[in-house]
Design a protein around this motif. Structure first.
Motif, short mmCIF file in Angstrom:
data_model
loop_
_atom_site.label_atom_id
_atom_site.label_comp_id
_atom_site.label_asym_id
_atom_site.label_seq_id
_atom_site.Cartn_x
_atom_site.Cartn_y
_atom_site.Cartn_z
N LYS A 1 0.80 -1.10 -0.06
CA LYS A 1 0.08 0.06 -0.06
C LYS A 1 0.70 1.23 0.05
N GLU A 2 2.12 1.07 0.43
CA GLU A 2 2.97 2.08 0.60
C GLU A 2 4.51 1.86 0.58
N TRP A 3 5.44 2.59 0.42
CA TRP A 3 6.81 2.14 0.45
C TRP A 3 7.49 2.93 1.38
N LEU A 4 8.32 2.21 2.30
CA LEU A 4 9.23 2.93 3.33
C LEU A 4 10.62 3.01 2.54
N HIS A 5 11.28 4.30 2.31
CA HIS A 5 12.42 4.29 1.53
C HIS A 5 13.75 4.24 2.52
N PRO A 6 14.72 3.82 1.88
CA PRO A 6 15.88 3.73 2.80
C PRO A 6 16.49 5.36 3.41
N THR A 7 16.12 6.28 2.63
CA THR A 7 16.58 7.68 3.02
C THR A 7 15.23 8.36 3.84
N ASP A 8 14.33 7.61 4.04
CA ASP A 8 13.37 8.44 4.61
C ASP A 8 13.68 8.53 6.17
N THR A 9 13.14 9.71 6.91
CA THR A 9 13.14 9.78 8.14
C THR A 9 11.61 9.39 8.50
N PRO A 10 11.27 9.70 9.52
CA PRO A 10 9.77 9.40 9.87
C PRO A 10 8.86 9.83 8.85
N THR A 11 8.08 8.67 8.34
CA THR A 11 7.31 8.93 7.35
C THR A 11 5.91 8.83 7.81
N GLU A 12 5.07 9.75 7.31
CA GLU A 12 3.52 9.65 7.85
C GLU A 12 2.75 9.18 6.92
N LEU A 13 1.82 8.27 7.33
CA LEU A 13 0.90 7.44 6.38
C LEU A 13 -0.40 8.16 6.30
N ASN A 14 -1.08 8.02 5.29
CA ASN A 14 -2.34 8.66 5.25
C ASN A 14 -3.44 7.45 5.46
N ILE A 15 -3.64 7.19 6.90
CA ILE A 15 -4.45 6.12 7.29
C ILE A 15 -5.33 6.86 8.23
N GLU A 16 -6.70 6.75 7.95
CA GLU A 16 -7.46 7.19 8.69
C GLU A 16 -7.86 5.87 9.84
N ILE A 17 -7.81 6.24 11.16
CA ILE A 17 -8.15 5.17 12.20
C ILE A 17 -8.55 5.76 13.60
N SER A 18 -9.63 4.96 14.01
CA SER A 18 -10.19 5.62 15.46
C SER A 18 -9.19 5.39 16.45
N PRO A 19 -9.17 6.04 17.57
CA PRO A 19 -8.06 6.01 18.58
C PRO A 19 -8.11 4.65 19.19
N GLU A 20 -9.42 3.98 19.42
CA GLU A 20 -9.58 2.63 20.09
C GLU A 20 -9.32 1.51 18.94
N GLU A 21 -8.91 1.83 17.93
CA GLU A 21 -8.95 0.61 16.88
C GLU A 21 -7.40 -0.05 16.63
N TRP A 22 -7.30 -1.21 16.61
CA TRP A 22 -5.74 -1.74 16.47
C TRP A 22 -5.77 -1.61 14.96
N ILE A 23 -4.25 -1.37 14.86
CA ILE A 23 -3.82 -1.69 13.48
C ILE A 23 -2.55 -2.58 13.52
N ILE A 24 -2.58 -3.52 12.52
CA ILE A 24 -1.42 -4.37 12.37
C ILE A 24 -0.78 -4.34 10.98
N PHE A 25 0.44 -4.30 10.84
CA PHE A 25 1.12 -4.12 9.73
C PHE A 25 2.02 -5.55 9.27
N ASN A 26 2.08 -5.42 7.82
CA ASN A 26 2.87 -6.68 7.30
C ASN A 26 1.82 -7.80 7.18
N ASN A 27 0.73 -7.71 6.38
CA ASN A 27 -0.23 -8.66 6.20
C ASN A 27 0.32 -10.02 5.83
N GLN A 28 -0.02 -11.04 6.66
CA GLN A 28 0.27 -12.41 6.31
C GLN A 28 1.97 -12.49 6.49
N GLU A 29 2.57 -11.47 7.13
CA GLU A 29 4.05 -11.62 7.13
C GLU A 29 4.70 -11.92 5.70
#
Length: 935
Positions: free
Chosen positions: A547-575
């Motif tokens: 969905k997005e790439w993190l590049h080698p030169t990046d400092t903290p990269t902000e992702l455009n994700i809408e999420i509620s405060p009490e909702e979990w998010i898990i990265f790396n689908n099916q690892e």
């Protein structure tokens, strides 16, 4: 005509059973030395074809032979250099158009580099073909390399055979040749075969010749297609065969008293070949596939084109005796070797620096292909816990090597055949498959194989083929394939992605993940990011394209994700990405709560990922153990093999580190409390409805329950063993046999150990022998452990050399055997080298022991031993020093993290949480059931 002086170094091995006598008239050796430090052959000439003749003798354990090599010269030169090792050369002749250019009975050898240098006073001319004839003799050794001898027993009769293992640098030990993968040629093999024997090679033979007056027959095999020397193979034996119903020649060969157990290999093999033909779009190129179970075989298996060789445990499946794990292994090993017919044999790495081009593809495709045949095994999920999680540990060391790394000497080449090459190679290719989509990846692989058939490749050839396909299919990866993928192959290690939620925003950063938290690395990668929010689960986990790439030169990269405060998010689908993920404390809390509330909404592979990541991040000092252990609390509700495998693998490290500590009891109580529900559900009784995953899960759960001291488990296992000891007709289910044997030997005495040793000696079934060998190390009796280790270096004990190292590992894997194994290693490392397979085996033994040491005194003792014997240890000394550093880090880890872990465990006990400090009262297994089970 010029006559030049040649020489050779004869390397004779001491034979434990027979002193091999070489034919008279061997050359007096004088040394020559290559002019530079490279072990690579010069590119001034190369082979076009070989005619190889060999005649093995099972009385003297020698062989004689000659080889005719047709070569082409690429530039004017006064020398042609090829390889020869462990042979006595009696004559060399070089001709051009049937005119003798030189003939000599002497040979020039650089024994360190195995170079045979043929020199001429008149130059060998560019563009000219020459024929080199070399007559030689050699020894059928017992070291399971080159052309070697093996044996098996029927009744009291020893029957001999001769087999080959040439990968990676051992074809030169059978006949002089250009022994590098780039020098492809055609081979015509002729084997002079003793009476009552037959011969096999890569190609079929129309028929053996009529026997001569002594009963010998010549087997002249058809000429091969172009292939590398390491894929040449031949076997002289009295094996019998089992043929499949495939429309082409597909056969299995084994000793007569084992051949019936090759049936599963014949059932699964042809569908696997069909898979590869359909996937690659390329038909299998040789006229036959023979698979041979060799009694003595150092590797697991070898992909010789048309003549695949295996350890017996890799090919033979004994119904009712082999375990479900054995069946899985057999299927995967066969699938791995068949994958090589395309990935390695048809398209071959240019040099061993790129071994992952062969082995990474074969490791991934052994799962992909078998998954289409054994559709209920969930193999693509098992891949993650079998392969990716396993290699993560090795690849998290500062000393880890990248996939593509330089190898020059035979020892360096041999070191390439390790976990990084196989498991990381397969894992990053799996990641690439999901980045490009499976469809584009398949078409790109087809392009790669079709373009480079019969040739040698480097990684850029693969990248280019995949990039061309990516463009054609309009797959938007934002970067060319080589740009984002090459760093994964030329850099060691892998990243950990840190996910931070703050003020409704999500940002990500990366750093190299290292197990020692005081080590730093500036390496960065192009990281494909996928994620699933709680509101998208469980369907969101099915999406594995970035969905997005993190590049080698990046400092903290902000992702455009809408999420509620009490909702979990898990990265790396099916690892699918080859990286770990860490979160801020609030995100970890939400994930832990989500696992408790509804773990089934999270994909089982991602549950495995969360457990593996959390416990290893804590191990590396990047996450508090209180947070990591909180992730595991939900487990008593989870009845899935995949996440439990990840959890138990990670718990193994804690178990080893806490073994000799008073707090170990708290750890055992906690794990047992988490295991309670699955233990009760699975029990000891196998059901007709059990699938493969359930059978594997039961063994895993029962093994841990008994090992951690659950009395119900121990009593049941010991009772089953006693019933078996009283009457071997009281069969223990094959899947439970190792567990029952080990538990009984741990808690019983010498009588039980001797009984099992007798069973080992009586058995002719390899899988049963291996099961018993692994269990015999479980006893707490120090004297028995000493005797057992002594048997591993005694050639008359009945333990095969290929299994000797497993004896040692079974002892040091036993907490009560670590000190005994360590003393044995210190006092017998030369004998270990001779019987386990050289100093590489000693290095493995040192590394294995080091991982079990728990005190500063033990580590200092190991360091003293290595320093005092550095010269004698040779190549194992460096591995030993690395092992000492790892052991020091483990001891340091214990002092740093132990108290925090034990505090968390005791707080859970004191909190009265229902999942901790439970007295497990198993009532599911009734007395009547036990009576029925044990009788």
């Amino acid at each position: 005509m010029a006559t030049i002086t040649y020489m050779i170094v004869l390397l004779l091995y001491m034979m434990p059973r027979v002193t091999a006598m070489m034919p008279e008239g061997r050359l007096q050796a004088t040394q020559v030395k290559a002019s530079d430090n490279s072990y690579r052959l010069p590119k001034t000439a190369g082979p076009i074809s070989y005619e190889v003749y060999l005649k093995p003798d099972f009385e003297s354990f020698t062989f004689e032979g000659d080889v005719k090599i047709r070569v082409q010269v690429f530039e004017d030169t006064d020398t042609i250099t090829l390889h020869s090792n462990r042979q006595t050369i009696s004559n060399i002749t070089v001709t051009n158009n049937n005119e003798v250019i030189l003939s000599t009975s002497e040979a020039n050898i650089d024994s360190e580099k195995h170079f045979l240098v043929i020199s001429s006073e008149s130059k060998f001319l560019k563009g000219t073909e020459y024929t080199i004839n070399i007559a030689f003799t050699g020894i059928l050794s017992e070291d399971m390399n080159g052309f070697y001898r093996s044996s098996y027993t029927i009744g009291n009769e020893i029957r001999w055979l001769a087999a080959t293992q040439f990968e990676s640098t051992h074809a030169r030990s059978a006949f002089p040749c250009f022994d590098e993968p780039e020098f492809k040629a055609k081979f015509k093999i002729t084997i002079d075969t003793p009476p009552d024997y037959h011969s096999l090679s890569n190609m079929p033979t129309p028929a053996a010749s009529e026997p001569d007056e002594s009963g010998w027959r010549k087997y002249e095999f058809a000429e091969t297609e172009l292939m590398s020397t390491y894929l040449v193979a031949f076997i002289v034996s009295d094996f019998e065969s089992l043929k499949s119903n495939a429309p082409y020649s597909f056969s299995a060969w084994a000793r007569p008293n084992a051949i019936e157990n090759a049936e599963y290999s014949q059932t699964i093999g042809p569908p696997l070949v069909n898979f590869y033909e359909n996937y690659t779009g390329i038909e299998y190129k040789f006229p036959k596939i023979d698979q041979v179970a060799v009694p003595d075989f150092a590797a697991g298996a070898m992909e010789n084109w048309g003549l695949i060789t295996y350890r017996e445990t890799g090919l033979l499946y004994y119904d009712g005796i082999s375990t479900e794990s054995n069946k899985k292994s057999t299927a995967l090993v066969i699938a791995h070797e068949l994958a090589h017919m395309w990935f390695g044999n048809l398209v071959t790495l240019q040099w061993w620096d790129y071994t992952w081009l062969n082995e990474g593809f074969a490791r991934l495709f052994q799962y992909l292909s078998t998954d289409t045949v054994e559709t209920e095994w969930r193999l693509m999920e098992q891949f993650v816990v079998d392969q990716q999680h396993t290699v993560f540990a090795n690849d998290a060391l500062l000393s880890a090597q990248p996939l593509t790394s330089e190898s020059n000497t035979p020892a360096e080449i041999s070191a390439k055949f390790g976990t990084i090459t196989y498991s990381k190679g397969g894992s990053v290719l799996r990641m690439l498959r999901h980045i490009l989509t499976p469809e584009t990846f398949q078409k790109g692989v087809q392009r790669y194989l079709t373009t480079h058939s019969w040739h040698n490749t480097v990684p850029e050839d693969l990248f280019n083929a995949l990039e061309e396909q990516r463009i054609e299919d309009n797959i938007n990866t934002h970067h060319p394939v080589h740009h984002f993928f090459e760093p994964w192959t030329i850099q060691p290690g892998y990243p950990v992605i840190k996910v931070v939620r703050e003020n409704g925003k999500i940002s990500v950063t990366q750093e190299r993940f290292l197990l020692k938290d005081n080590e730093n690395s500036e390496l960065k990668w192009f990281v494909p990011l996928t994620w699933t929010r709680e509101s998208e689960a469980p369907e969101g986990f099915q999406s594995t394209e970035p969905k997005e790439w993190l590049h080698p030169t990046d400092t903290p990269t902000e992702l455009n994700i809408e999420i509620s405060p009490e909702e979990w998010i898990i990265f790396n689908n099916q690892e699918t990405g080859y990286y770990r993920v860490n979160y801020d404390s609030e995100s970890w809390r939400l994930i832990s709560d989500g696992l408790h509330a509804n773990h089934d909404s999270i994909h089982p592979v991602n549950r495995a990922q969360l457990l593996d990541d959390a416990l290893n991040l804590a191990r590396a000092g990047k996450l508090d153990y209180s947070t990591a252990l909180q992730v595991t609390v939900y487990l008593h509700h989870d009845h899935d093999y995949i996440p439990w495998t990840a959890a138990l693998n990670a718990f193994s490290f804690l178990d080893r580190r806490l073994t000799n500590d008073q707090g170990h009891t708290d750890f055992k109580d906690y794990v047992l409390s988490q295991l309670q529900h699955v233990y009760e559900t699975l029990g000891f009784q196998e059901q007709d409805s059990d699938n493969q995953v359930t059978l594997l899960f039961r063994v895993s759960v029962l093994t841990w329950a008994c090992r951690l001291g659950l009395q119900e488990c121990i009593d049941t296992a010991v009772s089953m063993f006693k019933q078996y000891q009283e009457n071997t007709e009281n069969k223990i289910p094959a899947n439970l046999r190792r567990l029952v044997f080990c538990t009984a030997l741990e808690h019983e005495g010498e009588e039980e150990w001797n009984f099992l040793w007798e069973r080992y000696q009586e058995s002719i079934i390899t899988t049963e022998q291996v099961t018993i060998l692994s269990a015999l190390g479980c006893t707490k009796n120090e004297e028995l452990l000493k005797q057992y280790l002594e048997k591993s270096i005694n050639s008359n004990s009945g333990i095969r050399k290929q299994d000797a190292a497993s004896v040692f590992s079974s002892v040091y894997s036993n907490p009560d055997g670590v000190a005994t194994a360590f003393d044995f290693l210190k006092n017998n490392f030369n004998e270990i080298a001779n019987n386990y397979g050289g100093m590489n085996a000693v290095a493995n033994s040192i590394t294995g022991i080091a991982g079990r040491l728990t005190t500063v005194e033990q580590v200092n003792d190991l360091e003293t031993f290595i320093n005092a014997n550095s010269e004698a240890l040779g190549s194992a000394a460096e591995s030993g020093r690395n092992a000492v550093e790892a052991a020091k880090a483990d001891v340091e880890w214990t002092s740093k993290h132990k108290n925090g872990i034990l505090t968390w465990l005791r707080n859970r006990q004191n909190s009265g949480d229902g999942s901790a400090n439970i007295v497990i009262n198993i009532t599911v297994i009734t007395t009547a059931f036990l009576v029925a089970l044990l009788t």
